[in-house]
Design a protein around this motif. Structure first.
Motif, PDB file in Angstrom:
ATOM      1  N   UNK A  62       0.836  -1.210   0.000  1.00 42.24           N
ATOM      2  CA  UNK A  62       0.000   0.000   0.000  1.00 42.24           C
ATOM      3  C   UNK A  62       0.866   1.254   0.000  1.00 42.24           C
ATOM      4  N   UNK A  63       1.910   1.269   0.809  1.00 41.63           N
ATOM      5  CA  UNK A  63       2.779   2.438   0.886  1.00 41.63           C
ATOM      6  C   UNK A  63       3.559   2.646  -0.412  1.00 41.63           C
ATOM      7  N   UNK A  64       3.905   1.559  -1.078  1.00 42.67           N
ATOM      8  CA  UNK A  64       4.605   1.662  -2.358  1.00 42.67           C
ATOM      9  C   UNK A  64       3.660   2.168  -3.443  1.00 42.67           C
ATOM     10  N   UNK A  65       2.415   1.704  -3.405  1.00 40.93           N
ATOM     11  CA  UNK A  65       1.434   2.039  -4.438  1.00 40.93           C
ATOM     12  C   UNK A  65       0.821   3.422  -4.229  1.00 40.93           C
ATOM     13  N   UNK A  66       0.524   3.737  -2.973  1.00 41.17           N
ATOM     14  CA  UNK A  66      -0.129   5.014  -2.653  1.00 41.17           C
ATOM     15  C   UNK A  66       0.558   5.612  -1.426  1.00 41.17           C
ATOM     16  N   UNK A  67       1.708   6.268  -1.606  1.00 41.82           N
ATOM     17  CA  UNK A  67       2.484   6.779  -0.468  1.00 41.82           C
ATOM     18  C   UNK A  67       1.703   7.715   0.444  1.00 41.82           C
ATOM     19  N   UNK A  68       0.700   8.407  -0.110  1.00 42.72           N
ATOM     20  CA  UNK A  68      -0.094   9.330   0.707  1.00 42.72           C
ATOM     21  C   UNK A  68      -0.891   8.623   1.793  1.00 42.72           C
ATOM     22  N   UNK A  69      -1.052   7.309   1.689  1.00 54.36           N
ATOM     23  CA  UNK A  69      -1.765   6.560   2.725  1.00 54.36           C
ATOM     24  C   UNK A  69      -1.013   6.530   4.050  1.00 54.36           C
ATOM     25  N   UNK A  70       0.234   6.915   4.031  1.00 52.13           N
ATOM     26  CA  UNK A  70       1.015   6.992   5.271  1.00 52.13           C
ATOM     27  C   UNK A  70       0.281   7.801   6.340  1.00 52.13           C
ATOM     28  N   UNK A  71      -0.306   8.911   5.933  1.00 52.46           N
ATOM     29  CA  UNK A  71      -0.959   9.801   6.888  1.00 52.46           C
ATOM     30  C   UNK A  71      -2.309   9.269   7.346  1.00 52.46           C
ATOM     31  N   UNK A  72      -2.793   8.238   6.701  1.00 53.85           N
ATOM     32  CA  UNK A  72      -4.033   7.567   7.128  1.00 53.85           C
ATOM     33  C   UNK A  72      -3.701   6.363   8.007  1.00 53.85           C
ATOM     34  N   UNK A  73      -2.790   5.542   7.534  1.00 63.76           N
ATOM     35  CA  UNK A  73      -2.453   4.297   8.228  1.00 63.76           C
ATOM     36  C   UNK A  73      -1.863   4.532   9.610  1.00 63.76           C
ATOM     37  N   UNK A  74      -1.036   5.556   9.741  1.00 63.02           N
ATOM     38  CA  UNK A  74      -0.272   5.725  10.977  1.00 63.02           C
ATOM     39  C   UNK A  74      -0.766   6.885  11.848  1.00 63.02           C
ATOM     40  N   UNK A  75      -2.000   7.286  11.608  1.00 56.85           N
ATOM     41  CA  UNK A  75      -2.660   8.248  12.490  1.00 56.85           C
ATOM     42  C   UNK A  75      -3.412   7.441  13.549  1.00 56.85           C
ATOM     43  N   UNK A  76      -2.850   7.362  14.734  1.00 60.38           N
ATOM     44  CA  UNK A  76      -3.415   6.513  15.786  1.00 60.38           C
ATOM     45  C   UNK A  76      -4.278   7.293  16.777  1.00 60.38           C
ATOM     46  N   UNK A  77      -4.493   8.575  16.533  1.00 61.10           N
ATOM     47  CA  UNK A  77      -5.293   9.379  17.464  1.00 61.10           C
ATOM     48  C   UNK A  77      -6.767   9.009  17.371  1.00 61.10           C
ATOM     49  N   UNK A  78      -7.481   9.002  18.502  1.00 58.02           N
ATOM     50  CA  UNK A  78      -8.929   8.804  18.461  1.00 58.02           C
ATOM     51  C   UNK A  78      -9.599  10.043  17.884  1.00 58.02           C
ATOM     52  N   UNK A  79     -10.863   9.949  17.478  1.00 60.00           N
ATOM     53  CA  UNK A  79     -11.555  11.131  16.952  1.00 60.00           C
ATOM     54  C   UNK A  79     -11.563  12.267  17.963  1.00 60.00           C
ATOM     55  N   UNK A  80     -11.343  13.486  17.483  1.00 56.64           N
ATOM     56  CA  UNK A  80     -11.379  14.647  18.359  1.00 56.64           C
ATOM     57  C   UNK A  80     -12.803  15.145  18.554  1.00 56.64           C
ATOM     58  N   UNK A  81     -12.974  16.013  19.528  1.00 61.26           N
ATOM     59  CA  UNK A  81     -14.303  16.546  19.834  1.00 61.26           C
ATOM     60  C   UNK A  81     -14.756  17.458  18.702  1.00 61.26           C
ATOM     61  N   UNK A  82     -15.934  17.174  18.161  1.00 60.46           N
ATOM     62  CA  UNK A  82     -16.448  17.925  17.021  1.00 60.46           C
ATOM     63  C   UNK A  82     -17.850  18.440  17.309  1.00 60.46           C
ATOM     64  N   UNK A  83     -18.386  19.211  16.382  1.00 59.57           N
ATOM     65  CA  UNK A  83     -19.732  19.781  16.494  1.00 59.57           C
ATOM     66  C   UNK A  83     -20.758  18.651  16.507  1.00 59.57           C
ATOM     67  N   UNK A  84     -21.373  18.438  17.644  1.00 60.60           N
ATOM     68  CA  UNK A  84     -22.284  17.305  17.804  1.00 60.60           C
ATOM     69  C   UNK A  84     -23.535  17.459  16.952  1.00 60.60           C
ATOM     70  N   UNK A  85     -24.131  18.657  16.935  1.00 61.47           N
ATOM     71  CA  UNK A  85     -25.376  18.874  16.184  1.00 61.47           C
ATOM     72  C   UNK A  85     -25.166  18.626  14.696  1.00 61.47           C
ATOM     73  N   UNK A  86     -24.087  19.176  14.146  1.00 62.02           N
ATOM     74  CA  UNK A  86     -23.823  18.992  12.718  1.00 62.02           C
ATOM     75  C   UNK A  86     -23.588  17.520  12.399  1.00 62.02           C
ATOM     76  N   UNK A  87     -22.831  16.837  13.259  1.00 64.43           N
ATOM     77  CA  UNK A  87     -22.544  15.422  13.028  1.00 64.43           C
ATOM     78  C   UNK A  87     -23.818  14.590  13.050  1.00 64.43           C
ATOM     79  N   UNK A  88     -24.679  14.803  14.037  1.00 63.08           N
ATOM     80  CA  UNK A  88     -25.894  13.994  14.155  1.00 63.08           C
ATOM     81  C   UNK A  88     -26.865  14.267  13.015  1.00 63.08           C
ATOM     82  N   UNK A  89     -26.968  15.510  12.578  1.00 63.61           N
ATOM     83  CA  UNK A  89     -27.875  15.813  11.466  1.00 63.61           C
ATOM     84  C   UNK A  89     -27.375  15.235  10.154  1.00 63.61           C
ATOM     85  N   UNK A  90     -26.069  14.969  10.060  1.00 64.74           N
ATOM     86  CA  UNK A  90     -25.525  14.313   8.863  1.00 64.74           C
ATOM     87  C   UNK A  90     -25.655  12.803   8.923  1.00 64.74           C
ATOM     88  N   UNK A  91     -25.640  12.243  10.142  1.00 61.51           N
ATOM     89  CA  UNK A  91     -25.469  10.796  10.281  1.00 61.51           C
ATOM     90  C   UNK A  91     -26.579  10.089  11.056  1.00 61.51           C
TER      91      UNK A  91
END
Length: 266
Positions: free
Chosen positions: A151-180
């Protein structure tokens, strides 16, 4: 009907003989998948993705995604999925010096190029589909490491997806719920994805919406169902699953309780 070939829940072969739209609509780990036969349709609430035999896809972790699996006429739906857990990726980083640069979240599903490397890797897994014994732990670890390197050889930009180990940060709850609101997941999933504990999620939710999450979700889904049936001409049997109801009878009962008539009479 479904049959699975599962190897430590990391490399999974799936086979469906009937159309399937079931399952919790939350993706807890990154998934690399290859479509062997049939058609897969994914929807993340913003975009719809359609995959045919031979297509590759990468689904990001911590995303809400609905799916529809359609076998071909007189055939079966078959796919191969490689699950890249946080543990596997963190172990990989101990051996290889990769780190992520935080970026905007972007699409939940990424289409991957049809590279010879990826094709070769997928083909190396196909002989194990009907194997009598599962992967040995050493072989499984090797094939997962190979998946990451390819994957890293084929799509090097995936590095920033694969190795981001942070949990989701606090976001706008109302906007998120109305979308999902139409995703059928537990409240604990909604809480996690908005960067909150379940208790904090419920507390913040009631401050914003002045009702409980459970009551709001039912009401919001019913409002959308009424709109879809009355203004878009959709059938109740097509609407209820799309809006997070688990079965048609429960949807019809809740709908009639609020609107006084069954959804089929709107």
């Amino acid at each position: 009907m479904e049959t699975n070939g599962i190897h430590d829940n990391a490399i999974v072969y799936s086979c469906y003989y009937e159309r399937s739209r079931e399952g919790e609509q939350f993706v807890p780990e990154h998934v690399l998948s290859y479509q062997l036969s049939g058609t897969l349709e994914l929807n993340d609430g913003h975009k719809t993705y359609v995959y045919q035999p031979g297509d590759l896809r990468f689904v990001k972790r911590n995303r809400l995604v609905k799916f529809s699996k359609q076998p071909p006429e007189n055939g079966e739906f078959r796919s191969l999925s490689i699950y890249l857990s946080q543990e596997v990726l963190q172990d990989f980083c101990k051996e290889y010096p990769y780190s992520a640069v935080p970026r905007a979240s972007g699409d939940a599903v990424l289409e991957l190029p049809s590279s010879p490397l990826l094709r070769s890797y997928i083909e190396s897994l196909l002989p194990y589909e009907n194997a009598q014994a599962p992967f040995s732990p050493s072989l499984l670890a090797l094939k997962l490491k190979e998946a990451i390197l390819v994957l890293l050889q084929t799509a090097p930009e995936l590095k920033d997806v694969l190795f981001d180990f942070d949990p989701p940060g606090k976001i706008d709850l109302a906007a998120f719920m109305n979308r999902n609101f139409h995703f059928n997941v537990q409240l604990s999933r909604f809480a996690y994805l908005t960067g909150r504990s379940l208790a904090a999620f419920k507390r913040d939710f009631e401050k914003i919406f002045h009702t409980s999450p459970g009551k709001w979700l039912v009401q919001r889904r019913l409002e959308e169902a009424y709109y879809q049936i009355k203004n878009k001409g959709r059938a109740p049997s097509d609407v209820y699953l799309d809006l997070g109801f688990e079965d048609l009878s429960h949807f019809s009962f809740a709908f009639k309780k609020v609107y006084g008539i069954s959804p089929s009479r709107v």
